[in-house]
Design a protein around this motif. Structure first.
Motif, mmCIF file in Angstrom:
data_model
loop_
_atom_site.group_PDB
_atom_site.id
_atom_site.type_symbol
_atom_site.label_atom_id
_atom_site.label_comp_id
_atom_site.label_asym_id
_atom_site.label_seq_id
_atom_site.Cartn_x
_atom_site.Cartn_y
_atom_site.Cartn_z
ATOM 1 N N PHE A 1 -0.295 3.692 -6.140
ATOM 2 C CA PHE A 1 -0.920 4.887 -6.709
ATOM 3 C C PHE A 1 -1.424 5.753 -5.562
ATOM 4 C CE2 PHE A 1 -1.138 1.393 -9.634
ATOM 5 C CZ PHE A 1 -0.513 1.942 -10.744
ATOM 6 N N HIS A 2 -1.345 7.061 -5.743
ATOM 7 C CA HIS A 2 -1.445 7.958 -4.595
ATOM 8 C C HIS A 2 -2.417 9.097 -4.832
ATOM 9 C CE1 HIS A 2 2.251 6.116 -2.877
ATOM 10 N NE2 HIS A 2 2.456 5.868 -4.163
ATOM 11 N N VAL A 3 -3.114 9.436 -3.770
ATOM 12 C CA VAL A 3 -3.927 10.647 -3.725
ATOM 13 C C VAL A 3 -3.624 11.280 -2.373
ATOM 14 C CG1 VAL A 3 -6.228 11.634 -3.918
ATOM 15 C CG2 VAL A 3 -5.751 9.408 -4.939
ATOM 16 N N GLY A 4 -3.310 12.561 -2.387
ATOM 17 C CA GLY A 4 -2.965 13.154 -1.097
ATOM 18 C C GLY A 4 -3.050 14.659 -1.100
ATOM 19 N N THR A 5 -3.064 15.183 0.091
ATOM 20 C CA THR A 5 -3.035 16.630 0.270
ATOM 21 C C THR A 5 -2.234 16.924 1.530
ATOM 22 O OG1 THR A 5 -4.390 18.604 0.509
ATOM 23 C CG2 THR A 5 -5.219 16.646 1.538
ATOM 24 N N ALA A 6 -1.527 18.034 1.502
ATOM 25 C CA ALA A 6 -0.755 18.452 2.671
ATOM 26 C C ALA A 6 -0.932 19.948 2.851
ATOM 27 C CB ALA A 6 0.728 18.113 2.488
ATOM 28 N N PRO B 1 2.403 2.601 6.088
ATOM 29 C CA PRO B 1 3.071 3.907 6.051
ATOM 30 C C PRO B 1 4.337 3.905 5.193
ATOM 31 C CG PRO B 1 2.477 3.328 8.298
ATOM 32 C CD PRO B 1 2.246 2.102 7.457
ATOM 33 N N ALA B 2 4.965 2.740 5.048
ATOM 34 C CA ALA B 2 6.175 2.683 4.225
ATOM 35 C C ALA B 2 5.868 2.949 2.761
ATOM 36 C CB ALA B 2 6.832 1.319 4.376
ATOM 37 N N ASP B 3 4.618 2.711 2.378
ATOM 38 C CA ASP B 3 4.216 2.986 0.993
ATOM 39 C C ASP B 3 3.715 4.422 0.835
ATOM 40 O OD1 ASP B 3 4.915 0.465 0.306
ATOM 41 O OD2 ASP B 3 2.877 -0.360 0.388
ATOM 42 N N GLY B 4 3.679 5.167 1.915
ATOM 43 C CA GLY B 4 3.279 6.568 1.838
ATOM 44 C C GLY B 4 1.952 6.877 2.483
ATOM 45 N N SER B 5 1.269 5.877 3.015
ATOM 46 C CA SER B 5 -0.061 6.112 3.574
ATOM 47 C C SER B 5 0.017 6.959 4.841
ATOM 48 C CB SER B 5 -0.728 4.768 3.877
ATOM 49 O OG SER B 5 -1.998 5.000 4.433
ATOM 50 N N ALA C 1 -3.942 17.076 6.322
ATOM 51 C CA ALA C 1 -2.866 16.359 5.651
ATOM 52 C C ALA C 1 -3.198 14.869 5.690
ATOM 53 C CB ALA C 1 -1.532 16.626 6.334
ATOM 54 N N TRP C 2 -3.325 14.284 4.526
ATOM 55 C CA TRP C 2 -3.586 12.856 4.439
ATOM 56 C C TRP C 2 -3.043 12.354 3.114
ATOM 57 C CZ3 TRP C 2 -6.390 12.154 0.124
ATOM 58 C CH2 TRP C 2 -7.252 13.191 -0.276
ATOM 59 N N HIS C 3 -2.872 11.071 3.043
ATOM 60 C CA HIS C 3 -2.310 10.477 1.828
ATOM 61 C C HIS C 3 -2.825 9.039 1.746
ATOM 62 C CE1 HIS C 3 1.013 10.743 -1.224
ATOM 63 N NE2 HIS C 3 0.754 9.451 -1.249
ATOM 64 N N VAL C 4 -3.560 8.726 0.734
ATOM 65 C CA VAL C 4 -4.051 7.354 0.582
ATOM 66 C C VAL C 4 -3.308 6.688 -0.570
ATOM 67 C CG1 VAL C 4 -6.321 7.861 1.522
ATOM 68 C CG2 VAL C 4 -5.968 7.971 -0.915
ATOM 69 N N VAL C 5 -3.123 5.409 -0.409
ATOM 70 C CA VAL C 5 -2.360 4.614 -1.375
ATOM 71 C C VAL C 5 -3.196 3.407 -1.769
ATOM 72 C CG1 VAL C 5 -0.178 3.408 -1.789
ATOM 73 C CG2 VAL C 5 -0.261 5.288 -0.147
ATOM 74 N N PHE C 6 -3.196 3.096 -3.037
ATOM 75 C CA PHE C 6 -3.821 1.843 -3.459
ATOM 76 C C PHE C 6 -2.942 1.181 -4.509
ATOM 77 C CE2 PHE C 6 -5.517 4.937 -6.409
ATOM 78 C CZ PHE C 6 -5.580 4.270 -7.621
ATOM 79 N N LYS C 7 -3.207 -0.088 -4.701
ATOM 80 C CA LYS C 7 -2.409 -0.867 -5.656
ATOM 81 C C LYS C 7 -3.337 -1.473 -6.683
ATOM 82 C CE LYS C 7 1.237 -2.190 -2.421
ATOM 83 N NZ LYS C 7 1.820 -3.311 -1.666
#
Lengths: 327, 100
Positions: free
Chosen positions: A87-92, A126-130, A207-213
């Motif tokens: 699951f993702h939260v991010g901004t670019a 990073p492979a998961d998008g982080s 620009a950041w992107h956090v991922v959690f499971k």
């Protein structure tokens, strides 16, 4: 023509005169305040309740909506470029690229919560998008609608209530995770169905992107998102006869927190809620301490209204007094 | 020669006020309807609803008054035309009587 030029000069002078004032006024006003709810002692000592996080979802903005053509009549199907179950939260570049939601199941007691803590372990692969999770600036808002199952959907996200929102902070040790102090949400926690994790207002270059499971089945407790709620009803300060020393948790220096683990707990299903034991002595924060509340309009453009009035009122007066004969 | 309608810009602005008022009320209704939170509904109701209503009332009033002024100006112009023509006729009659 000369009249037009004269109006232009007058308007430019007004804009120069009022522009800086409007900019100053549009800046958020910070004034000292006192959070009475946090500092008030509890009549029925607050209990900590751990609520269960049942599922999560994440949504992304429809790419068609960013084009001049606008959003299409038929919503696009969900399309996630990331591994399933993340699951993702991010901004670019200052634009939101993903927002996540978590659904919670609250026991009857937990539905009276007035504060708490939300902790979400992060997947920093990073492979998961982080991307640069330590730079994340995330607001935690409440939702009152049921959360649909979605991974990367373009539409159907529940409307979050972000007035006010709690800020989630990145904590690196012992494992990277986000921590949000929900005491700012106060009464908004009543009847909550879940939380929205939204990128806070970001700088245009951020620009950041956090991922959690949300691991299914047996998983270590440290890998699971955890929601701890404070349940209790505050009363007026004069009713307390023997205040205990204040304890600062460290999450908000200068803000006393009324975290009180006590007494016989009400019966709650073990799968839903666990009550902390009653052995530790009650610890109540009594000393009122000031903190600063930021007050600002949600839409600062409202400060341009005086300029509109400055133009509109003379125009109306002129229009209503001029000669309308056509000869 | 008649000049173009001098009231047209102001009539357009007043009509825009009315339209803006309706848009404001629609936005306020959408904001209030999508949440159960009274602290959001109340500002939407006051700023959008009442503000929109004020815009509609003021815009309509200004529009009607301006339209009335325009018609009165047209009426005055028509009356001036009639008086001018009458004056010309009277002068022509006097001139004809003097010639006799």
């Amino acid at each position: 023509m000369r009249r037009l030029a004269r109006y232009g000069v007058v308007l430019a002078a007004l804009a120069l005169a009022c522009g800086p004032a409007a900019a100053v006024l549009a800046a958020p006003v910070t004034r000292p305040g006192v959070d009475l709810a946090l500092k008030a002692p509890a009549a029925h000592s607050p209990k900590t309740v751990t609520a269960r996080i049942t599922r999560a979802a994440w949504f992304q903005p429809d790419p068609l909506c960013a084009t001049p053509l606008g959003c299409g009549p038929i919503p696009l199907p969900a399309l996630s470029p990331y591994p399933k179950g993340t699951f993702h939260v991010g901004t670019a570049l200052g634009r939101q690229t993903a927002r996540a939601y978590i659904a919670v199941t609250l026991s009857k007691a937990a539905q009276r919560a007035r504060g708490g803590t939300l902790s979400i372990p992060l997947d920093t692969n990073p492979a998961d998008g982080s991307i640069a999770p330590s730079a994340a600036a995330i607001n935690v808002c409440v939702i009152y609608q049921a959360l649909p199952l979605a991974e990367g959907a373009f539409a159907g996200a529940p409307a979050p209530n972000c007035l006010p929102a709690a800020r989630a902070k990145y904590v690196a040790a012992p494992a990277p995770h986000l921590v949000a102090d929900l005491s700012r949400l106060g009464g908004k926690l009543v009847g909550v169905k879940g939380f929205a994790l939204l990128p806070a207002e970001a700088k245009p270059v951020s620009a950041w992107h956090v991922v959690f499971k949300l691991p299914a089945g047996a998983a270590p407790a440290s890998a699971l998102p955890k929601l701890t709620l404070l349940v209790g009803r505050p009363v007026a300060p004069h009713s307390v006869s023997n205040p205990a020393p204040a304890v600062h948790t460290g999450s908000h220096p200068g803000r006393a927190e009324s975290v009180v683990p006590v007494g016989p707990a009400p019966e709650l299903p073990p799968s839903v809620a666990t009550i902390r034991p009653s052995n530790p002595p009650p610890v109540v924060a009594q000393r009122p301490t000031g903190h600063y509340v930021t007050i600002a309009y949600q839409y600062p453009e409202v400060w341009l209204l005086p300029l509109v009035l400055i133009v509109l009122v003379p125009f109306t007066i002129r229009a209503m007094t001029k000669d309308l004969s056509r000869r | 020669m008649k000049r173009p309608n001098p009231a047209l810009p102001s009539l357009l602005v007043f009509a825009a006020l009315v339209v803006g008022g309706f848009i404001s009320m629609t936005v306020a209704w959408r904001m209030a309807a999508r949440t159960l939170d009274v602290s959001i509904q109340l500002p939407a109701l006051i700023s959008g609803g009442i503000g929109g209503l004020v815009l509609v009332v003021v815009g309509t009033a200004l529009f009607v008054v301006q339209l009335g002024r325009l018609r009165a100006a047209d009426e005055r112009a028509a009356m001036d035309e009639v008086l001018d023509r009458t004056s010309e006729i009277v002068q022509a009659m006097r001139a004809a009587r003097g010639a006799k």
